[in-house]
Scaffold this motif. Structure first.
Motif, short mmCIF file in Angstrom:
data_model
loop_
_atom_site.label_atom_id
_atom_site.label_comp_id
_atom_site.label_asym_id
_atom_site.label_seq_id
_atom_site.Cartn_x
_atom_site.Cartn_y
_atom_site.Cartn_z
N MET A 4 11.41 -27.68 -35.09
CA MET A 4 12.79 -27.34 -35.46
C MET A 4 13.07 -25.82 -35.66
N GLN A 5 11.88 -24.94 -36.19
CA GLN A 5 11.80 -23.67 -36.08
C GLN A 5 11.64 -22.97 -34.51
N THR A 6 11.02 -23.63 -33.76
CA THR A 6 11.23 -23.25 -32.32
C THR A 6 12.42 -23.49 -31.65
N PHE A 7 12.87 -24.63 -32.03
CA PHE A 7 14.25 -24.83 -31.30
C PHE A 7 15.27 -23.97 -31.84
N LEU A 8 15.46 -23.58 -33.13
CA LEU A 8 16.33 -22.60 -33.70
C LEU A 8 16.14 -21.48 -33.26
N LYS A 9 15.16 -20.68 -32.97
CA LYS A 9 14.59 -19.49 -32.48
C LYS A 9 15.31 -19.23 -31.27
N LYS A 10 15.14 -20.25 -30.51
CA LYS A 10 15.77 -20.37 -29.02
C LYS A 10 17.38 -20.34 -29.17
N TYR A 11 17.67 -21.00 -30.08
CA TYR A 11 19.09 -21.59 -30.17
C TYR A 11 19.93 -20.30 -30.64
N HIS A 12 19.39 -19.89 -31.58
CA HIS A 12 19.93 -18.48 -32.22
C HIS A 12 19.95 -17.53 -31.01
N GLU A 13 18.69 -17.41 -30.28
CA GLU A 13 18.87 -16.41 -29.15
C GLU A 13 20.12 -16.60 -28.19
N GLU A 18 21.02 -14.01 -33.87
CA GLU A 18 19.75 -13.92 -34.43
C GLU A 18 20.14 -12.74 -35.64
N ILE A 19 19.13 -12.64 -36.56
CA ILE A 19 19.11 -11.54 -37.56
C ILE A 19 18.85 -10.30 -36.78
N SER A 20 19.79 -9.35 -37.11
CA SER A 20 19.52 -8.00 -36.40
C SER A 20 18.16 -7.41 -36.78
N ASN A 21 17.75 -6.57 -35.67
CA ASN A 21 16.23 -6.05 -36.00
C ASN A 21 16.46 -4.62 -35.68
N GLU A 22 17.91 -4.11 -35.34
CA GLU A 22 17.72 -2.81 -35.06
C GLU A 22 17.56 -1.71 -35.82
N SER A 23 17.75 -1.85 -36.94
CA SER A 23 17.47 -0.83 -38.17
C SER A 23 17.49 -1.42 -39.45
N TYR A 24 16.75 -0.64 -40.50
CA TYR A 24 16.84 -1.15 -41.66
C TYR A 24 18.44 -1.43 -42.11
N GLU A 25 19.21 -0.81 -41.90
CA GLU A 25 20.87 -0.90 -42.37
C GLU A 25 21.70 -2.15 -41.82
N SER A 30 22.67 -7.75 -41.82
CA SER A 30 22.67 -9.15 -41.22
C SER A 30 22.07 -10.22 -42.11
N LEU A 31 20.90 -9.79 -42.80
CA LEU A 31 20.48 -10.73 -43.76
C LEU A 31 21.44 -11.15 -44.74
N LEU A 32 22.24 -9.99 -45.50
CA LEU A 32 23.23 -10.35 -46.46
C LEU A 32 24.27 -11.21 -45.88
N ASN A 33 24.59 -10.79 -44.82
CA ASN A 33 25.58 -11.91 -44.24
C ASN A 33 25.33 -13.25 -44.09
N MET A 92 18.24 -21.71 -43.57
CA MET A 92 17.00 -21.58 -44.09
C MET A 92 15.89 -21.27 -43.01
N ILE A 93 16.08 -22.10 -42.07
CA ILE A 93 14.96 -22.00 -40.74
C ILE A 93 15.26 -20.36 -40.40
N LYS A 94 16.60 -20.16 -40.21
CA LYS A 94 16.81 -18.65 -39.40
C LYS A 94 16.18 -17.53 -40.42
N PHE A 95 16.10 -17.69 -41.73
CA PHE A 95 15.52 -16.71 -42.63
C PHE A 95 13.83 -16.74 -42.41
N ALA A 96 13.50 -18.03 -42.36
CA ALA A 96 11.89 -18.29 -42.24
C ALA A 96 11.48 -17.67 -40.90
N ASN A 97 12.30 -17.96 -39.86
CA ASN A 97 12.04 -17.58 -38.46
C ASN A 97 12.29 -15.78 -38.62
N TYR A 98 12.78 -15.41 -39.16
CA TYR A 98 12.81 -13.74 -39.28
C TYR A 98 11.70 -13.12 -39.78
#
Ligand SMILES: [Mg+2]
Length: 127
Positions: A4-13, A18-25, A30-33, A92-98
């Motif tokens: 499920m984690q692998t499936f959702l990683k691809k699905y979110h991509e 995906e949760i943004s990883n561009e900058s801290y802000e 993205s995490l709060l949203n 929850m899986i999205k957070f775990a993957n991040y």
């Protein structure tokens, strides 16, 4: 769970969700949203339970036995509750993957911790 984690990683991509990883802000926003979206889904579980209880009560008022009314309500709620649990799980899986957390490992570790807790709640019911 790993599947499920692998499936959702691809699905979110694919969905560009995906949760943004561009900058801290941006990551923080993205995490709060996503946290806000998760809590919305948890509220939707409550809404489905409310509908099931209202359904049960209306059938009891119409003379049905409470256990039969609730069984019927549970059967009616099953599909929509399943969808809401799936929504919650997806966030929850999205957070775990991040955070690169193996959710299955965390789950069993935590359940073991709870089982062996010294100040565990005591149930009066006997099964
Ligand atoms: Mg939902």
């Amino acid at each position: 769970m790993k599947e499920m984690q692998t499936f959702l990683k691809k699905y979110h991509e694919e969905m560009n969700w995906e949760i943004s990883n561009e900058s801290y802000e941006k990551t923080r926003a993205s995490l709060l949203n996503n946290y806000m979206l998760l809590t919305t889904e948890v509220a939707e579980v409550a809404e489905e339970l409310r509908k099931a209880f209202n359904f049960t009560h209306s059938h009891i008022l119409n003379g049905m036995k409470d256990s039969e009314a609730f069984d019927l309500a549970k059967e009616n709620a099953k599909e929509d509750l399943g969808k809401e649990f799936a929504d919650c799980l997806a966030y929850m899986i999205k957070f775990a993957n991040y955070f690169e957390i193996d959710l299955e490992e965390s789950f069993y570790k935590k359940m073991d911790e709870v089982k062996n807790r010294k100040n565990r709640d005591v149930s009066l019911s006997r099964k």
